[in-house]
Design an enzyme around this catalytic site. Sequence first.
Site, PDB file in Angstrom:
ATOM      1  N   GLU A   1       0.853  -1.198   0.000  1.00  0.00           N
ATOM      2  CA  GLU A   1       0.000   0.000   0.000  1.00  0.00           C
ATOM      3  C   GLU A   1       0.884   1.241   0.000  1.00  0.00           C
ATOM      4  OE1 GLU A   1      -2.488   1.416  -0.857  1.00  0.00           O
ATOM      5  OE2 GLU A   1      -4.108   1.225   0.592  1.00  0.00           O
ATOM      6  N   ASP A   2       0.425   2.287  -0.655  1.00  0.00           N
ATOM      7  CA  ASP A   2       1.209   3.522  -0.691  1.00  0.00           C
ATOM      8  C   ASP A   2       1.152   4.238   0.654  1.00  0.00           C
ATOM      9  OD1 ASP A   2      -1.489   4.071  -1.044  1.00  0.00           O
ATOM     10  OD2 ASP A   2      -1.208   5.557  -2.618  1.00  0.00           O
ATOM     11  N   ILE A   3      -0.067   4.424   1.164  1.00  0.00           N
ATOM     12  CA  ILE A   3      -0.202   5.233   2.376  1.00  0.00           C
ATOM     13  C   ILE A   3      -1.420   4.795   3.170  1.00  0.00           C
ATOM     14  CG2 ILE A   3      -1.454   7.068   1.117  1.00  0.00           C
ATOM     15  CD1 ILE A   3       0.024   9.090   2.955  1.00  0.00           C
TER      16      ILE A   3
ATOM     17  N   THR B   1      -9.333   2.001   4.475  1.00  0.00           N
ATOM     18  CA  THR B   1      -9.088   1.144   3.306  1.00  0.00           C
ATOM     19  C   THR B   1      -8.415  -0.163   3.723  1.00  0.00           C
ATOM     20  OG1 THR B   1      -8.738   3.144   1.993  1.00  0.00           O
ATOM     21  CG2 THR B   1      -8.015   1.071   1.021  1.00  0.00           C
TER      22      THR B   1
ATOM     23  N   LYS C   1       0.219   7.727   8.281  1.00  0.00           N
ATOM     24  CA  LYS C   1      -0.107   8.942   9.042  1.00  0.00           C
ATOM     25  C   LYS C   1      -0.664   8.480  10.382  1.00  0.00           C
ATOM     26  CE  LYS C   1      -1.394  11.811   5.066  1.00  0.00           C
ATOM     27  NZ  LYS C   1      -2.577  12.380   4.377  1.00  0.00           N
TER      28      LYS C   1
ATOM     29  N   ASP D   1      -3.924   6.248   6.031  1.00  0.00           N
ATOM     30  CA  ASP D   1      -4.345   7.531   6.601  1.00  0.00           C
ATOM     31  C   ASP D   1      -5.296   7.211   7.765  1.00  0.00           C
ATOM     32  OD1 ASP D   1      -5.701   9.963   7.001  1.00  0.00           O
ATOM     33  OD2 ASP D   1      -5.618  10.536   4.918  1.00  0.00           O
ATOM     34  N   THR D   2      -6.591   7.105   7.531  1.00  0.00           N
ATOM     35  CA  THR D   2      -7.517   6.702   8.597  1.00  0.00           C
ATOM     36  C   THR D   2      -7.412   5.199   8.882  1.00  0.00           C
ATOM     37  OG1 THR D   2      -9.296   6.204   7.050  1.00  0.00           O
ATOM     38  CG2 THR D   2      -9.192   8.456   7.898  1.00  0.00           C
ATOM     39  N   GLY D   3      -6.928   4.447   7.887  1.00  0.00           N
ATOM     40  CA  GLY D   3      -6.860   2.998   8.017  1.00  0.00           C
ATOM     41  C   GLY D   3      -8.121   2.315   7.526  1.00  0.00           C
TER      42      GLY D   3
HETATM   43  P1  IMP Z   1      -7.476   5.658   4.345  1.00  0.00           P
HETATM   44  O1  IMP Z   1      -8.543   4.702   3.925  1.00  0.00           O
HETATM   45  O2  IMP Z   1      -8.033   6.858   5.016  1.00  0.00           O
HETATM   46  O3  IMP Z   1      -6.380   5.021   5.170  1.00  0.00           O
HETATM   47  O4  IMP Z   1      -6.826   6.245   3.041  1.00  0.00           O
HETATM   48  C1  IMP Z   1      -6.049   5.462   2.260  1.00  0.00           C
HETATM   49  C2  IMP Z   1      -5.999   5.923   0.820  1.00  0.00           C
HETATM   50  O5  IMP Z   1      -6.235   7.338   0.684  1.00  0.00           O
HETATM   51  C3  IMP Z   1      -4.591   5.705   0.303  1.00  0.00           C
HETATM   52  O6  IMP Z   1      -4.472   4.442  -0.271  1.00  0.00           O
HETATM   53  C4  IMP Z   1      -4.434   6.824  -0.699  1.00  0.00           C
HETATM   54  O7  IMP Z   1      -4.908   6.404  -1.946  1.00  0.00           O
HETATM   55  C5  IMP Z   1      -5.286   7.938  -0.167  1.00  0.00           C
HETATM   56  N1  IMP Z   1      -4.485   8.920   0.613  1.00  0.00           N
HETATM   57  C6  IMP Z   1      -4.421   9.066   1.951  1.00  0.00           C
HETATM   58  N2  IMP Z   1      -3.609  10.072   2.307  1.00  0.00           N
HETATM   59  C7  IMP Z   1      -3.114  10.577   1.163  1.00  0.00           C
HETATM   60  C8  IMP Z   1      -2.162  11.626   0.874  1.00  0.00           C
HETATM   61  O8  IMP Z   1      -1.598  12.315   1.737  1.00  0.00           O
HETATM   62  N3  IMP Z   1      -1.916  11.839  -0.447  1.00  0.00           N
HETATM   63  C9  IMP Z   1      -2.510  11.123  -1.440  1.00  0.00           C
HETATM   64  N4  IMP Z   1      -3.374  10.135  -1.216  1.00  0.00           N
HETATM   65  C10 IMP Z   1      -3.674   9.855   0.082  1.00  0.00           C
HETATM   66 MG    MG Z   2      -3.484   3.499  -1.787  1.00  0.00          MG
END
Ligand code: IMP
Ligand code: MG
Length: 180
Positions: free
Chosen positions: A105-107, A113, A137, A109-111
């Site tokens: 996974e690239d990143i 995904t 993050k 954030d909230t977790g």
């Molecule tokens: P989550 O579900 O909130 O953890 O978000 C995960 C997905 O949001 C990542 O796989 C990214 O595609 C996108 N994302 C989260 N933060 C960033 C960021 O800072 N830049 C670009 N894409 C992000």
């Molecule tokens: Mg991603």
Amino acid sequence: MINFKDIEIKDLCFTPFILRDELLGRIQEIAIRINDEYKDKNPLFICVLNGSFMFASDLMKQIDLQSEIKFISLSSYDGVKSTGKIKENFGFGKWVSDRHIIILEDIIDTGNTMNYLLKNIQQWDPASVEVATLFLKNECLDYDLDLKYIGFEIPNKFIVGYGLDYDGIGRNYQDVYQLK
Ligand code: IMP
Ligand code: MG
């Protein structure tokens, strides 16, 4: 070519944050661990598109195990905010069963995904599942996730480059930029 200049994408300005050499150095460290920990396991890497394509590409070049890679596609972001809703474009299948999986996974954030992915993949009875994420993050994490390989823990600021986008733009940069 190294670019130390700010970049503009649509209405936003981004400043250099983590440069390519540092990214590659850290990815190599992760690859060394995986090469050691997955000997004789024939791991199946799963690259979560779109954002992970550069990370997956550079990591896989450093993997010297017999291994496979497959690609899945999800999205939950709209502009610079997580929507909380996952859109699945193509997901897991029977091919996961009895395999040692490493999700790339690239990143995180909230977790949201990754939580969704980990719940879903269990339905296909993998032999094991671990996560390698290039960025985390930490402050944003809403779930208790077991993340084995973490590239960089970063503050809660939007980043682009090295596969990551803002509204579809910016994936092509070899360095990572942070929102100014
Ligand atoms: P989550 O579900 O909130 O953890 O978000 C995960 C997905 O949001 C990542 O796989 C990214 O595609 C996108 N994302 C989260 N933060 C960033 C960021 O800072 N830049 C670009 N894409 C992000
Ligand atoms: Mg991603």
